[in-house]
Structure formats: C-alpha cells, structure tokens
Design an enzyme around this catalytic site. Structure first.
Site, PDB file in Angstrom:
ATOM      1  N   HIS A  21     -37.696  94.683 -20.422  1.00 20.88           N
ATOM      2  CA  HIS A  21     -37.563  93.490 -21.259  1.00 20.88           C
ATOM      3  C   HIS A  21     -37.479  92.239 -20.379  1.00 20.88           C
ATOM      4  CE1 HIS A  21     -35.969  90.540 -24.089  1.00 20.88           C
ATOM      5  NE2 HIS A  21     -34.926  90.374 -23.297  1.00 20.88           N
TER       6      HIS A  21
ATOM      7  N   ASP B  23     -62.492  69.773 -15.376  1.00 17.96           N
ATOM      8  CA  ASP B  23     -61.990  71.143 -15.484  1.00 17.96           C
ATOM      9  C   ASP B  23     -60.912  71.300 -14.428  1.00 17.96           C
ATOM     10  OD1 ASP B  23     -61.832  74.135 -15.519  1.00 17.96           O
ATOM     11  OD2 ASP B  23     -63.543  73.881 -16.856  1.00 17.96           O
TER      12      ASP B  23
ATOM     13  N   TRP C 193     -33.927  93.611 -14.060  1.00 15.80           N
ATOM     14  CA  TRP C 193     -35.053  92.765 -13.630  1.00 15.80           C
ATOM     15  C   TRP C 193     -34.817  92.202 -12.231  1.00 15.80           C
ATOM     16  CZ3 TRP C 193     -35.909  87.495 -12.487  1.00 15.80           C
ATOM     17  CH2 TRP C 193     -34.792  86.665 -12.600  1.00 15.80           C
TER      18      TRP C 193
ATOM     19  N   SER D  35     -51.563  86.473  -8.638  1.00 15.44           N
ATOM     20  CA  SER D  35     -52.015  85.661  -9.765  1.00 15.44           C
ATOM     21  C   SER D  35     -51.268  84.335  -9.833  1.00 15.44           C
ATOM     22  CB  SER D  35     -51.830  86.464 -11.055  1.00 15.44           C
ATOM     23  OG  SER D  35     -51.669  85.629 -12.152  1.00 15.44           O
ATOM     24  N   SER D  36     -49.947  84.387  -9.707  1.00 14.45           N
ATOM     25  CA  SER D  36     -49.168  83.143  -9.802  1.00 14.45           C
ATOM     26  C   SER D  36     -49.514  82.183  -8.684  1.00 14.45           C
ATOM     27  CB  SER D  36     -47.674  83.411  -9.688  1.00 14.45           C
ATOM     28  OG  SER D  36     -47.225  84.155 -10.730  1.00 14.45           O
TER      29      SER D  36
ATOM     30  N   HIS E  39     -33.614  81.922  -7.766  1.00 11.78           N
ATOM     31  CA  HIS E  39     -33.139  80.681  -8.361  1.00 11.78           C
ATOM     32  C   HIS E  39     -34.259  79.665  -8.564  1.00 11.78           C
ATOM     33  CE1 HIS E  39     -30.497  77.982 -10.202  1.00 11.78           C
ATOM     34  NE2 HIS E  39     -31.161  77.061  -9.543  1.00 11.78           N
TER      35      HIS E  39
ATOM     36  N   GLU F 148     -37.136  80.360  -9.132  1.00 15.94           N
ATOM     37  CA  GLU F 148     -37.879  80.945 -10.245  1.00 15.94           C
ATOM     38  C   GLU F 148     -37.338  80.460 -11.595  1.00 15.94           C
ATOM     39  OE1 GLU F 148     -40.484  82.775 -10.785  1.00 15.94           O
ATOM     40  OE2 GLU F 148     -40.094  83.408 -12.849  1.00 15.94           O
TER      41      GLU F 148
ATOM     42  N   TYR G 252     -36.051  77.697 -12.214  1.00 14.20           N
ATOM     43  CA  TYR G 252     -36.521  76.330 -12.413  1.00 14.20           C
ATOM     44  C   TYR G 252     -38.010  76.275 -12.677  1.00 14.20           C
ATOM     45  CZ  TYR G 252     -32.009  74.557 -12.080  1.00 14.20           C
ATOM     46  OH  TYR G 252     -30.715  74.296 -12.397  1.00 14.20           O
TER      47      TYR G 252
ATOM     48  N   SER H 261     -40.440  65.915 -22.664  1.00 10.19           N
ATOM     49  CA  SER H 261     -40.567  64.488 -22.334  1.00 10.19           C
ATOM     50  C   SER H 261     -41.857  63.880 -22.870  1.00 10.19           C
ATOM     51  CB  SER H 261     -40.530  64.275 -20.821  1.00 10.19           C
ATOM     52  OG  SER H 261     -39.388  64.851 -20.282  1.00 10.19           O
TER      53      SER H 261
ATOM     54  N   HIS I 246     -25.221  81.275  -5.691  1.00 11.23           N
ATOM     55  CA  HIS I 246     -24.286  81.234  -6.820  1.00 11.23           C
ATOM     56  C   HIS I 246     -24.436  82.474  -7.689  1.00 11.23           C
ATOM     57  CE1 HIS I 246     -27.410  78.622  -9.149  1.00 11.23           C
ATOM     58  NE2 HIS I 246     -27.644  79.883  -9.379  1.00 11.23           N
ATOM     59  N   HIS I 247     -25.451  83.262  -7.437  1.00 10.24           N
ATOM     60  CA  HIS I 247     -25.576  84.541  -8.144  1.00 10.24           C
ATOM     61  C   HIS I 247     -24.791  85.637  -7.435  1.00 10.24           C
ATOM     62  CE1 HIS I 247     -28.771  83.147 -10.854  1.00 10.24           C
ATOM     63  NE2 HIS I 247     -29.105  82.367  -9.832  1.00 10.24           N
TER      64      HIS I 247
ATOM     65  N   THR J  69     -29.987  66.951 -13.728  1.00 13.61           N
ATOM     66  CA  THR J  69     -30.185  67.506 -15.062  1.00 13.61           C
ATOM     67  C   THR J  69     -29.569  66.583 -16.107  1.00 13.61           C
ATOM     68  OG1 THR J  69     -29.949  69.666 -14.021  1.00 13.61           O
ATOM     69  CG2 THR J  69     -30.032  69.631 -16.409  1.00 13.61           C
TER      70      THR J  69
ATOM     71  N   LYS K 131     -31.706  63.686 -16.938  1.00  8.18           N
ATOM     72  CA  LYS K 131     -32.770  63.994 -17.879  1.00  8.18           C
ATOM     73  C   LYS K 131     -32.276  63.974 -19.310  1.00  8.18           C
ATOM     74  CE  LYS K 131     -35.956  66.447 -15.089  1.00  8.18           C
ATOM     75  NZ  LYS K 131     -37.150  65.778 -15.543  1.00  8.18           N
TER      76      LYS K 131
ATOM     77  N   ARG L 107     -22.445  93.366 -18.928  1.00 10.80           N
ATOM     78  CA  ARG L 107     -23.836  93.395 -19.351  1.00 10.80           C
ATOM     79  C   ARG L 107     -24.470  94.724 -18.927  1.00 10.80           C
ATOM     80  NH1 ARG L 107     -26.776  89.396 -14.906  1.00 10.80           N
ATOM     81  NH2 ARG L 107     -28.623  89.987 -16.059  1.00 10.80           N
TER      82      ARG L 107
HETATM   83  C1  HEM Z   1     -27.218  73.277 -15.253  1.00 13.04           C
HETATM   84  C2  HEM Z   1     -27.788  74.044 -14.447  1.00 13.04           C
HETATM   85  C3  HEM Z   1     -27.453  75.502 -14.204  1.00 13.04           C
HETATM   86  C4  HEM Z   1     -26.390  76.029 -13.545  1.00 13.04           C
HETATM   87  C5  HEM Z   1     -25.248  75.258 -12.942  1.00 13.04           C
HETATM   88  C6  HEM Z   1     -26.545  77.460 -13.534  1.00 13.04           C
HETATM   89  C7  HEM Z   1     -25.668  78.354 -12.932  1.00 13.04           C
HETATM   90  C8  HEM Z   1     -25.803  79.725 -12.961  1.00 13.04           C
HETATM   91  C9  HEM Z   1     -24.939  80.644 -12.297  1.00 13.04           C
HETATM   92  C10 HEM Z   1     -23.733  80.266 -11.445  1.00 13.04           C
HETATM   93  C11 HEM Z   1     -25.383  81.904 -12.554  1.00 13.04           C
HETATM   94  C12 HEM Z   1     -24.817  83.210 -12.015  1.00 13.04           C
HETATM   95  C13 HEM Z   1     -23.881  83.840 -12.969  1.00 13.04           C
HETATM   96  C14 HEM Z   1     -23.433  85.190 -12.516  1.00 13.04           C
HETATM   97  O1  HEM Z   1     -24.282  86.086 -12.344  1.00 13.04           O
HETATM   98  O2  HEM Z   1     -22.232  85.363 -12.363  1.00 13.04           O
HETATM   99  C15 HEM Z   1     -26.531  81.771 -13.381  1.00 13.04           C
HETATM  100  C16 HEM Z   1     -27.275  82.830 -13.852  1.00 13.04           C
HETATM  101  C17 HEM Z   1     -28.519  82.680 -14.423  1.00 13.04           C
HETATM  102  N1  HEM Z   1     -29.144  81.499 -14.751  1.00 13.04           N
HETATM  103 FE1  HEM Z   1     -28.356  79.652 -14.564  1.00 13.04          FE
HETATM  104  N2  HEM Z   1     -27.689  77.784 -14.195  1.00 13.04           N
HETATM  105  C18 HEM Z   1     -28.280  76.616 -14.608  1.00 13.04           C
HETATM  106  C19 HEM Z   1     -29.456  76.483 -15.293  1.00 13.04           C
HETATM  107  C20 HEM Z   1     -30.310  77.529 -15.524  1.00 13.04           C
HETATM  108  C21 HEM Z   1     -31.643  77.386 -16.023  1.00 13.04           C
HETATM  109  C22 HEM Z   1     -32.307  76.060 -16.370  1.00 13.04           C
HETATM  110  C23 HEM Z   1     -32.160  78.621 -16.113  1.00 13.04           C
HETATM  111  C24 HEM Z   1     -33.517  79.095 -16.559  1.00 13.04           C
HETATM  112  C25 HEM Z   1     -34.332  78.512 -17.304  1.00 13.04           C
HETATM  113  C26 HEM Z   1     -31.154  79.559 -15.680  1.00 13.04           C
HETATM  114  C27 HEM Z   1     -31.322  80.923 -15.670  1.00 13.04           C
HETATM  115  C28 HEM Z   1     -30.386  81.808 -15.225  1.00 13.04           C
HETATM  116  C29 HEM Z   1     -30.563  83.228 -15.225  1.00 13.04           C
HETATM  117  C30 HEM Z   1     -31.839  83.977 -15.676  1.00 13.04           C
HETATM  118  C31 HEM Z   1     -29.392  83.794 -14.737  1.00 13.04           C
HETATM  119  C32 HEM Z   1     -29.035  85.258 -14.640  1.00 13.04           C
HETATM  120  C33 HEM Z   1     -29.679  86.019 -13.605  1.00 13.04           C
HETATM  121  C34 HEM Z   1     -29.240  87.449 -13.671  1.00 13.04           C
HETATM  122  O3  HEM Z   1     -28.233  87.804 -13.058  1.00 13.04           O
HETATM  123  O4  HEM Z   1     -29.922  88.237 -14.335  1.00 13.04           O
HETATM  124  N3  HEM Z   1     -30.046  78.855 -15.344  1.00 13.04           N
HETATM  125  N4  HEM Z   1     -26.783  80.426 -13.622  1.00 13.04           N
HETATM  126 CU    CU Z   2     -29.405  80.370 -10.176  1.00 15.35          CU
END
Ligand code: HEM
Ligand code: CU
Lengths: 535, 294
Positions: free
Chosen positions: A81, A110, A146, A174-175, A258, A260, A262, A273, A307-308, A333, A336, A455
């Site tokens: 998923h 094009d 994932w 591809s990307s 990370h 990614e 963005y 926008s 931060h992950h 952010t 914006k 989770r």
């Molecule tokens: C305001 C800005 C953001 C901050 C400060 C932020 C911060 C964080 C942090 C600290 C985690 C880790 C949490 C943990 O695993 O304990 C996290 C996870 C995640 N964030 Fe954000 N994030 C932000 C914006 C975004 C955006 C814009 C996206 C995607 C469009 C995103 C997608 C994700 C995803 C997919 C995970 C989980 C990854 C995983 O462990 O599977 N975040 N974020």
């Molecule tokens: Cu991140």
C-alpha cells in the site's frame, strides 16, 4: 491563435493532428499531452489499487483480534500500500501534471526530450507489475514496510526481495529521466520574455521538485543496492557483525526519504498557488517570497532526515541539530500558508470545486504540518514514534495535502484537457463525501497514537476498539467516494457542457490562451510572453 | 534567454524505441531478480537468460535510437536550442550519477568514522563493545571484523597509483582530443582520442589485476570481508563499470570520427562522452583518496 498542425509527408494520416490511432498512439507517442494523460490514468489506477489494499487493512482492523488475514499478509498489505501510493499514485500524478501543463505554461512546443519522456512513462507499468506480481509468488510480496528497514529487509526478508529491489531500480530510472526532462524543458524552452521570475509558481515548484528528484533518487538506488548485496551476496553494510550498522540503513534511506516527502508536497503547493488566485480574483500574494520559500524548503529538506530516527540513540548533538533544523522548515511553510490566506483576504471569492479542494488543502495540510511540528520535538517524538500519531501526520499531509491538491488541479484543468465542464452535482458529491470521510478516517488516528497504539500491527488492545471502528468506517466511505471521481472524469471525457478557452474568469496563464480542449500541438512557434506582467 | 528569435524546435514523430527500452528494462529487472534469487538458493533457472536478453535489447534500442538522433542531426533538423537540451540533459544525468556514488561514499565515511569506532566502544558505546564483541578492536582498514573474519588492507602504492596516473593522463588526452576537434585538426583528434581509449582499457586491465591480487590467498580481500571489503569492492566495482561504459562511449566516438562525423561546432555526442570521462576521473580521485590513501 491558430493551431493547425503543419502537414508533412506523414503517412496517410489525414486529420490535422497527425497522430496514430489505437494502441500505437499511446505506445509510441512523443506528445507531452498524451504522455501526461498516460501518467494521470496510471496514477489513478494505482490509487484505486493501493486503496483496495488499504480497505483490506481497515477490514482487518475494524475489530480487535485476528479476523481475516494472516499477520504476515497484513505486513505485505501495509508495505505494498505504501509503496504503491508513494511511487505509483502521488508521484506519477504530479509528473502527469508536469507533462500536461509545463510546456503550455511556458509557451514551449513540447517537453525538451520527447522520446525520453515516453520511455520514463512506460517503465512504470512494468515496474509496478513486478511489484504487484510478487503477491502471487510463493514467498509473498515484500513485508518490511515501505521504508524497508534493515534487517527486516535483509536477514529476515522473504524470497521476493530481489524483485522489490529491481522494481525500485527501474522506477528510479523513470523518475530521474522524468526529472531531467522537466529541468531541461524549463531551463531551455521558455518562450521569449518568459523570465524565471515571470514563470507561474506552478512551474517553479515543479522545477525545484525535479532537482530534489535527481539529487535523491540515485541515493535510493544506492541503498537498495546495498540491501541487495547484503541479502544476496554476503556483504554487511547493515550488519554489525561485519562492521556495518543497521542504523546506517536508516540514515541513507531517510537522506532520500525526507526530500522524497517534499517531492510529494512542493508540486501540491504549486497547484494550490495557481488555483487560489484564480478564484479569489487577486494576484498571488507574495510571489517572490513563495519562490524563495519553496527553494528554502527544498534546501532544508536535505538536513533534517534524522528526525525520523530520534529513537535510534543518536548522539545528543545529532538529536538537537535535527530537531532545530526540522522546526526551521516550519518557517518557509508558514510563509506559504500565510500567503495563501492573504491571497484570499478581501478577494472576490467563488467556490467552484477546484477552490473547495484548495481551501480544504490549506486547512487540512496545516493540521498535518502542526502534527509534524509536534513530532519534530525530540523528547515528544520518543513517545509518538511508530504510533498511529505518525500515521495520522503523514496521511494529513499526503492525502488531504498532496491528493487533495491533485484533485483540485484535475478539476481546474479538466475543461482544458477534455473540452467539457465536469458534472457539477457529482463533483460536489465527490468533494463533500471525501472531505467528511477523510476526517473520520484520519482524525481519530491522532488519539489512537497519543494513547499508544503502535502502527503496522494487525491486532490491538481492546481500549483502541472504538476509534478503530470509526477509522474503518471513514476509510470505507473515503474509498467509495473516490469512485465518484472516476465517474466524473469519464462523463467529462464523453461529454458535458462545452468548455470555453478560459472557463474560469480569474484564471491567468498561457494555457488559457489556447482552445479547450487543448489542440494536440500547441505553441509550435513560441508565443510572445514579453507582455506577461509577471506576478 | 540569450536567443532573441527562436528557431523551431524539432519535436520527433512517434517512436517505437522507448517502448523497446521499457520492455528491455523489464526483462533486466525480472531476469536479474530471478538470477540472484537462484544464486542465493543454489537453484538453477532461466533468470540469467532473461537478463542477457534484456541487456541485448537495451543495446539494440540504443543503436536504433541513437541512429535516429544522428540521422536527424545530420539532416539539419536540430537547432542550437536542441543542442542545449542535450547538453543540459547530459549534465544533469551526470549529476545524478554523482549522487549515486555519494551514497556509497556516505556508507564508507559512516562506517569509518562512526559505526566501526562505536563497535569498539567509542563515545557512549562502552557497553556495546564490552557486551557484544569484547575482543573487537576498532581500526581502519577493518582487517578483523567483530565476528572474526580476517582480511588485508589494499595499499595505495603500486597498481592503484599507476591507475591514478593512467586516468589522470587520459583526462588530459581527452581534453586535447576535444581541442583538436574544435580546431578541426582531424589527425590529432584521432591520435588523442585513440590514446584515451587505450588508457581506459589499460586502466581496466590493471583494475582486473588488482582484483585478482585481492582475491588471491595472500590477501583474502573478498567482497564479503566485512565492511572494508564491501565498500572497497562496491566503490571500485561501480567505478569500474562506469569506466567500462565510458570507454565504450569513447570507442564509439572514435569510430564515428573515422567515419567523418562531427564538426568543430557540432559534436554534442563527443562532448557528452568526454564529460562522462572527466566525471569517472573525478570519482576516481575521490576513490584514491578515501578508499586507498587515508
Ligand atoms: C511542517 C513540516 C513537517 C514536519 C515538521 C514533519 C515532521 C515529521 C517527523 C518528525 C516525522 C517522524 C515521526 C516519527 O516517525 O516518529 C515525520 C514523519 C513523516 N512525515 Fe512529516 N513533517 C512535515 C511535513 C511533511 C510533509 C509535507 C509530508 C509529505 C507530504 C510528510 C510526510 C511524512 C511521512 C510519510 C512520514 C512517515 C514516514 C514513515 O515513518 O513511514 N511530512 N514527519
Ligand atoms: Cu521527514
């Protein structure tokens, strides 16, 4: 604007667009609009498929206890998923937008490298068929999440890992080619007078996203290669017994991961926008600050990856550094969000569907941003990490963020793409059903996470039962609501009220100067963008 | 933008090469996945054949595709702007390759400065060292891994140094060839380009010798010899693959030069190949410093 294509000796093709017919048109096409359409359809099919997997997850989690699926299969469901939604739905959908709109917005005939463009697309169906086919292999599909952390994906992985690795490799190819095409098109094909600071913000965000892509997709390729050799050739990159480190996997993965995320949100910023000024009938507030904010977000996204990994036991300096850098991202952010609100302020707003999705985006994405900020605080993340709070966070930013922006953009440009207006009632139903159900689906996850529900588990303690029931109900409702969109699109292609060249009176940009539906070839001679006022 | 008036930009008609390429990559992915799975399980299967078929198909596609491009270019369909597209495309492709190597250099630096010392008890990891592998001492090259695999470090003197000289010289000769092309001095062009190809081939030969040394019993430096062997072979191996590719590109250019292709103004393919060559050179310099010397 006349749009009659030039006749040449091209076969016996009589009608003015000299394109092949039938399947060959799509297989051999070099036309950015065709390729954009392919990307968009592919993304939508993947969205429905990934959604079906999510439905199975929610069926199992409807009640505590193990009802329907084996735990191992449950892990395969969450893994595939995630992979499908990230690499198969969101990213290709944005590439579809890039293909359709960038050449029209900058006045180019094009994409810069049209054949390579075709190649980028057609790799994807093959890559994903490998991934999906692994469900039917003896060992089953990948089951390590994932994020495929080692050693789950090395020592303890199942027999389909090599298929996963090579599928990711060709997706990456591809990307990267897609991103190179976007960059070269924007750098090299702008109409005379279309200076960088006059480009629509949409183009800017895709430009910066493309840089992120070519910088980090190769790193993903590197990390899956190490994973492959660890699993199949006896290396020990991620094995302490040989001097490596499983945590090193996480560093390299998140250095990709990370940026990614963005990659999946910057284009959304661009779409929103574009739409908000059109329906607020005002210029975008703070265009240049938007450009700089996008660039700083992209830059910062390279120095926040750990931060992950707050709970992996990094040195204290690392924990603090990554915490502060992460919080720093909230500044651009915030710029914006402020600018979107300021654009609407005192505008003469109307609430067509694209606008509704955009406003929902602004509000709900901000919720996701706030939960991200909570997660960014190291000590707090010790509690939230790997709980449903994280799941809630990234679904708010990805579903009500990225996906909603994709819908907003699709409704906004459907008249240009198909030449028809979408069905009003059905599209309203799509919006409201999605909006309500998505919040029933994801909002309770915050509480579940705060209360400690981990989770990626097929079963849970009794006290989580009530919220999970609501989450599942919201999930089914959200899943079904997306079928409405399918109907809307098909109806819109088949017929409906004829769309004018510019159906939205506040819309701006070169794409509205051509007819609806957009002719097969546009801007064979570049338009004069000299008198575009800039933003 | 620099150009005031636009030439028309050539948008090619439909082409079947990309789909051939997509199928080829599919075969490569499926073939390689089956192949490595079979190796791991010591079973035999068809994976290898599929892989080879895929590679053959990629080569077929490249011939066909490049042939189209060359013909279009010779027919004068391309504008200055088209040339820019190719050049920019190639440079960003090289940039993505740089990032690929960066991942492996990152792994090397991480292992050397963090994970190996930590395993030896550095920083706040005294207990890791004491509890897991008390006998282990951190050192680089890591000639004895925590689980006791022993190996030998590869010195920089000798073959690696010769290789460095070879590659650096070849970068100079590639540049001289380019200068000769721009001044339309065909004999010099042939000479310098030919010499570059030869230097590339000699480099590859020496690299092979070095691997043979590594795998010989005196050194016991295998791909599986812990993180030192891993990073050594992965970095030099991927570099070697890129040198191989670069050499093939240069040889193709040499053939085209003999056929009379390229003009002082119009020689994108040549330029791309030479950029690529300089890129593999720069990577080698980093390799030499980080893998061999320090
Ligand atoms: C305001 C800005 C953001 C901050 C400060 C932020 C911060 C964080 C942090 C600290 C985690 C880790 C949490 C943990 O695993 O304990 C996290 C996870 C995640 N964030 Fe954000 N994030 C932000 C914006 C975004 C955006 C814009 C996206 C995607 C469009 C995103 C997608 C994700 C995803 C997919 C995970 C989980 C990854 C995983 O462990 O599977 N975040 N974020
Ligand atoms: Cu991140």
């Amino acid at each position: 604007m006349t749009t009659e294509a030039i006749h040449d000796s091209h076969e016996h093709d009589d009608h003015h667009d000299h394109k092949m017919t039938g399947i060959k048109r799509w297989l051999y096409t070099t036309n950015h609009k065709d390729i954009g359409t392919l990307y968009l359809w592919f993304a939508f099919i993947m969205l429905l498929f990934g959604g079906a997997l999510a439905m199975m997850i929610r069926v199992e989690l409807f009640q505590p206890g193990l009802q329907f699926v084996e735990p191992d299969f449950f892990n395969q469901l969450t893994t595939v998923h995630g992979l499908i939604m990230v690499f198969g739905a969101i990213m290709p959908a944005f590439t579809g937008f890039a293909n359709w709109m960038i050449p029209m917005m900058i006045g180019a005939p094009d994409m810069a490298l049209p054949r390579m463009n075709n190649w980028s697309f057609w790799i994807l169906p093959f890559a994903f068929s490998i991934l999906i086919a692994s469900f039917f292999m003896e060992s089953g599909a990948p089951n390590f999440g994932w994020t495929f952390y080692a050693p789950l994906s090395t020592t303890y992985s199942n027999g389909s890992t090599a298929f996963f690795v090579f599928a990711v490799h060709i997706m990456g190819v591809s990307s990267i080619m897609g991103a190179i095409n976007v960059i070269v098109t924007i750098m090299n094909m702008r109409a005379p007078g279309m200076t960088y600071m006059k480009m629509p913000l949409f183009v800017w965000t895709f430009f910066i996203t493309a840089y992120l892509l070519i910088a980090v997709m190769p790193v993903l390729a590197g990390v899956v290669t190490m994973l492959l050799t660890d699993t199949y050739f006896g290396t020990s990159f991620f094995d302490a017994a040989g001097g490596g480190d499983p945590v090193m996997f996480q560093h390299i993965f998140w250095f990709f991961g990370h940026p990614e995320v963005y990659i999946m949100i910057l284009p959304a910023f661009g779409i929103v926008s574009t739409i908000i000024p059109a329906f607020a009938r005002k210029r975008l507030f703070g265009y240049s600050s938007m450009v700089y904010a996008t660039a700083s977000i992209a830059f910062l996204s390279f120095i926040v990856w750990a931060h992950h990994m707050f709970t992996t036991g990094m040195p204290l300096f690392g924990e603090l550094f990554f915490m502060y850098c992460t919080m720093l991202i909230a500044v651009p952010t915030g710029v914006k969000v402020f600018n979107w609100v300021a654009t609407m302020w005192r505008g003469s707003m109307t609430f067509e569907i694209p606008m509704l999705f955009s406003i929902a985006f602004v509000i709900l994405f901000t919720i996701g941003g706030f939960s991200g900020l909570m997660l960014a605080l190291t000590p707090v993340d010790f509690q939230y990490h790997d709980t449903y709070f994280v799941v809630a966070h990234f679904h708010y930013v990805l579903v009500t963020g990225s996906l909603f922006s994709i819908y907003a953009g699709a409704y906004y440009w459907l008249p240009k793409w198909t030449g028809h207006m979408y069905h009003d009632g059905l599209s309203k139903a799509h919006f409201w059903c999605s909006l309500i159900s998505v919040n029933i689906l994801f909002f309770p996850m915050h509480f579940l996470g705060l209360a400690g529900m981990p989770r990626r588990i097929p079963d849970y303690a009794l006290q989580f039962a009530d919220f999970n029931k609501w989450v599942s109900i919201g999930g089914f409702a959200f899943g079904l609501s997306q079928l409405i969109f399918l109907v809307v699109v098909i109806k819109c292609i088949k017929g409906g009220k004829k769309a004018e060249a510019k159906p939205w009176d506040g819309a701006e940009g070169l794409e509205w100067t051509v007819a609806s539906p957009a002719p097969y070839h546009t801007f064979e001679t570049p338009p004069n963008a000299e008198d575009i006022k800039g933003q | 933008m620099t150009t005031k008036k636009y030439e028309t930009y050539y948008v090619p008609a439909q082409s079947h090469w990309p789909i051939v390429g997509a199928v080829a990559l599919f075969l490569i992915a499926v073939g390689a996945a089956n192949y490595v799975t079979d190796i791991k399980n010591s079973t035999s299967g068809f994976g290898g054949y599929v892989l080879i078929a895929g590679i053959a198909m990629v080569i077929y596609m490249m011939f066909g595709w490049f042939n189209n491009v060359i013909n279009e270019s010779m027919a004068g369909k391309y504008s200055h702007q088209m040339d820019n597209s190719f050049k920019q495309g190639m440079s960003w492709f090289i940039f993505s390759e740089v990032m690929f190597f960066a991942a492996f250099f990152g792994a090397l630096l991480y292992a050397r400065t963090l994970s190996v010392p930590w395993l030896g008890g550095a920083d706040n990891n005294a207990m890791t060292g004491a509890v897991l592998w008390p006998e282990f001492t951190a050192q680089w090259p890591l000639i004895k891994t925590p689980d006791g695999t022993e190996t030998t470090g590869m010195g920089w003197y000798g073959l690696p140094l010769i290789n460095t000289i070879l590659l650096l010289t070849s970068s100079v000769t590639a540049h001289l060839a380019h200068v000769a092309l721009e001044q339309d001095k065909r004999p010099q062009l042939k000479f310098w380009l030919g010499l570059t190809c030869v230097l590339g081939l000699v480099f590859l030969y020496c690299q092979g010798l070095e691997y043979a040394h590594g795998y010989a019993d005196e050194m016991k430096l295998y791909l599986t010899s812990g993180i030192y062997g891993n990073t050594f072979y992965m970095l030099t191996g991927f570099h070697g693959m890129h040198v191989t590719l670069g050499t093939i590109m240069l040889i193709v250019m040499l053939i085209r030069v003999f056929k009379g292709h390229f003009t002082p103004k119009n020689h994108f393919a040549f330029q791309a190949a030479s950029w690529y060559w300089h890129f593999v050179d720069v990577v080698w310099v980093f390799l030499f410093v980080f893998v061999y010397i320090i």
